[in-house]
Structures are given as structure tokens and as C-alpha cells.
Design a protein around this motif. Sequence first.
Motif, short mmCIF file in Angstrom:
data_model
loop_
_atom_site.label_atom_id
_atom_site.label_comp_id
_atom_site.label_asym_id
_atom_site.label_seq_id
_atom_site.Cartn_x
_atom_site.Cartn_y
_atom_site.Cartn_z
N VAL A 97 0.85 -1.19 0.00
CA VAL A 97 0.00 0.00 0.00
C VAL A 97 0.89 1.24 0.00
O VAL A 97 1.68 1.46 0.92
CB VAL A 97 -0.95 0.02 1.22
CG1 VAL A 97 -1.80 1.29 1.21
CG2 VAL A 97 -1.84 -1.21 1.23
N ALA A 99 0.74 5.32 -0.05
CA ALA A 99 -0.23 6.36 0.28
C ALA A 99 0.48 7.67 0.60
O ALA A 99 1.60 7.68 1.11
CB ALA A 99 -1.09 5.93 1.46
N VAL A 117 0.02 7.66 7.52
CA VAL A 117 -0.20 6.48 6.67
C VAL A 117 0.56 5.27 7.21
O VAL A 117 0.10 4.13 7.11
CB VAL A 117 0.14 6.75 5.19
CG1 VAL A 117 -0.71 7.90 4.65
CG2 VAL A 117 1.62 7.01 4.96
N ALA A 122 0.23 1.55 5.92
CA ALA A 122 0.84 1.67 4.59
C ALA A 122 2.29 1.23 4.65
O ALA A 122 2.95 1.32 5.70
CB ALA A 122 0.75 3.11 4.09
N ASP A 269 -4.91 2.08 -8.75
CA ASP A 269 -5.01 3.45 -8.23
C ASP A 269 -6.48 3.87 -8.23
O ASP A 269 -7.00 4.34 -9.24
CB ASP A 269 -4.19 4.39 -9.12
CG ASP A 269 -4.22 5.84 -8.63
OD1 ASP A 269 -5.05 6.17 -7.76
OD2 ASP A 269 -3.41 6.64 -9.13
N SER A 271 -7.80 6.30 -6.60
CA SER A 271 -7.95 7.76 -6.46
C SER A 271 -8.10 8.40 -7.84
O SER A 271 -9.07 9.09 -8.13
CB SER A 271 -6.76 8.35 -5.70
OG SER A 271 -6.66 7.81 -4.40
N SER A 284 -11.05 0.19 -3.65
CA SER A 284 -9.87 -0.45 -3.07
C SER A 284 -10.20 -1.87 -2.63
O SER A 284 -9.44 -2.82 -2.89
CB SER A 284 -9.35 0.36 -1.87
OG SER A 284 -8.90 1.63 -2.28
N VAL A 297 -2.84 5.23 -3.14
CA VAL A 297 -3.98 6.04 -2.71
C VAL A 297 -3.49 7.44 -2.31
O VAL A 297 -2.43 7.58 -1.69
CB VAL A 297 -4.70 5.37 -1.51
CG1 VAL A 297 -5.89 6.19 -1.07
CG2 VAL A 297 -5.13 3.96 -1.88
N GLU A 298 -4.30 8.45 -2.65
CA GLU A 298 -3.94 9.82 -2.27
C GLU A 298 -4.53 10.17 -0.91
O GLU A 298 -5.73 9.99 -0.66
CB GLU A 298 -4.44 10.79 -3.34
CG GLU A 298 -3.66 10.63 -4.65
CD GLU A 298 -3.95 11.72 -5.66
OE1 GLU A 298 -4.83 12.57 -5.41
OE2 GLU A 298 -3.28 11.73 -6.71
N VAL A 299 -3.65 10.67 -0.02
CA VAL A 299 -4.02 11.02 1.35
C VAL A 299 -3.41 12.38 1.67
O VAL A 299 -2.23 12.63 1.34
CB VAL A 299 -3.52 9.97 2.35
CG1 VAL A 299 -3.91 10.34 3.78
CG2 VAL A 299 -4.05 8.58 2.00
N SER A 313 -8.67 13.04 -2.67
CA SER A 313 -7.78 12.64 -1.58
C SER A 313 -8.55 12.35 -0.31
O SER A 313 -9.53 13.02 0.01
CB SER A 313 -6.75 13.74 -1.31
OG SER A 313 -5.95 13.98 -2.43
N PHE A 319 -8.55 7.36 5.57
CA PHE A 319 -7.58 6.35 5.16
C PHE A 319 -7.47 5.24 6.19
O PHE A 319 -7.40 4.05 5.84
CB PHE A 319 -6.21 6.99 4.94
CG PHE A 319 -5.14 6.00 4.54
CD1 PHE A 319 -5.18 5.38 3.30
CD2 PHE A 319 -4.12 5.67 5.41
CE1 PHE A 319 -4.21 4.45 2.92
CE2 PHE A 319 -3.14 4.75 5.05
CZ PHE A 319 -3.19 4.14 3.80
#
Length: 343
Positions: A97, A99, A117, A122, A269, A271, A284, A297-299, A313, A319
Motif C-alpha cells: 500500500v 499512500a 499512513v 501503509a 489506483d 484515487s 480499493s 492512494v492519495e491522502v 484525496s 484512510f
Amino acid sequence: MIIVMKRSASQEDIDTMIANVEGLGLKANVIQGTERTVIAAVGEERVAGISSLESGPGVDEVLPILAPYKLASRELKPESSTVTAGSLSVGNGTIGVMAGPCSVETSEQILACARAVKASGASALRGGAFKPRTSPYSFQGLKEDGLKMLAAARDETGLAIVTEVVSPDDVDLVSEYSDVLQIGARNMQNYRLLEAVGKSPRAVLLKRGPSATIDEFLLAAEYILDGGNLNVMLCERGVRTFESHTRFTLPLATVPYVQQRTHLPIVVDPSHGTGHTSLVTAMSKAAIAAGADGLIVEVHPNPDKAMSDGYQSMNFAQFEQMMTECRRIAEAVDRELGAMVAV
């Protein structure tokens, strides 16, 4: 073509066959399997004398590679590959993962993301220092200053760094600070860039172009493999269709289809694939159920104030909840989510 060596083949036999292949003007790529060694002879297969390879020392059989992508094909390597880069491991039952924010903005922002993350499970930190944008007036990234911030976050948390490289001239610079070189969707067919990362010691995350076919996607990966870099991960990030309810259309059938044809691990992906934060968790979980080897993943600490892609995000709490739900799916299909490799 594939030269399958006997289990009893010595290193001298293997070296002799490599020399024979190269003597015919072909490129020899050696794949060490779990039981035997395979040599991929890549190039014009109609050269004179190629039939002589069948009688070489230690050779079991010589087979043609039918797929247009030779080194990425399961014909060459039936076993699935695992890519490891720093704390990140992707493939063969481990779901890596990655992130973090779309763009590195400040030291405080990227450090907060890294800590959050990692706490949620992550195994790598993603963040853009070089940002190719549709508009020349959009935020283009902090460039080397952003890379230094990412490296500082790695020093504190131990998370591997995944960041995009957009030019062949920047490969050495980005490699100095990162663990994984991301090739964005816009650059999937930038062949000079693919050749450059093919010579890099860093792992590569190759994103599918929004209008690319699967064969085009795998042939882009072939450029990297042909350069000598075997640590390649594919990334499905959605394709452009007539639909407008999502940013792109995320075709999860890509995951099992690609896995039937290549040994390379495939990451999803959700996101970019959806463009909506509210859809990321569901996609996901679906990606894991479909067999994806990883997620990216965008966080962001405050998505509403993000300098790019805030609308897709997650915040830290979202998340963390996503990881909790994804972990249940992973356990149900006998896989492990987001485990960090000790470095």
C-alpha cells in the motif's frame, strides 16, 4: 525465444549459452527460476545459426515466445514476480500500500502524511515533487526541494518513497532520493524515459495511459525490462470512456487479465481511477478481491486545501477506516495487506 536450461546445468553451461546467444547478435536476459534457469534470447529470431542453440551444453529445450512482450510474458517466467523496494513489497500474496499526497507542499505536510499512513498500515509514502499538469499555470511541484522533504520523511518513518519522474534528464536526480520511480499515465509511451528508467537501479511503477490497450501497456513495460531493470510494477489507474460520473473508468477486469499474461505485479489506483474520495474505499476493496498486488492512494492532512487533486484525496481518518476495511477483504482471500519490509 526461450532457452530452458536443464536442472543439472552448471554456471559454466549458462555462461556458454549467454555467449552463444550474444554471438548471434541477440540480447541474453537471464531469469533465475525456482527450479531452473531460463535465458531469453531477444532480437531478430530469423538470424542464421539460431538452431544451433538447441544443442548447446546444458540446454533442455528452446521455445518461441509468442507474446509481443517477451520479457514481461509468463511464457518466459511462469512464476509471479515480487518487487521489493525499501519497506515496500508487492506481489505473491503481499498487498503493498502506497499512500500520501498528490503533491509535496511543505515539510510539515509530508511528515504528517508519512506518520499517519504508516500508523494505518501503509508500506510506502507516495508524493509528487515533479508534477506534469495539463495547464502550465497549475502547481508544477517543488522539484528537488520536494525530493529532499520526501527523503527526510523516509529518514524518520522508514517508509519507502514513491515519486514521479517526468524527464530522462531527471532520472539520476530522482533516483538519488527515492525508492520507486513512478512513470505517470501521460508518459507511459515516452520511450526515451522508459529506456532511462530501464537503466536505473530503482524499482519502477508504470501507470497505464488513459487510452492505452493492454498490449501497449505491457510493451511499455517491455522497454524498461529490456533496459535491464526487472523490478517493474504495473498500475491500472483508469481509462477514458464516454462516462462522466467518475474522472476515469476503473476497469478492474484488468487485474486478472494482466495476471494471466505477465509475471509482473499489478497495482490499482482508485484515487485517479474514480476522482471521488467517496468511491476510493469501495474500489480499493474491490481491487483486492479481484487480486490486485497493491494499492496507491492519495491522502492529505486537509484535502480541501490541497494544491492538487484534493477532491479525490482522503483525510487521515478516512484512510485509517479504508485500511481497516481492506484488511478484512485481504484476510478473506488469504493475503496480507500493507506489511512493511524490515530495512
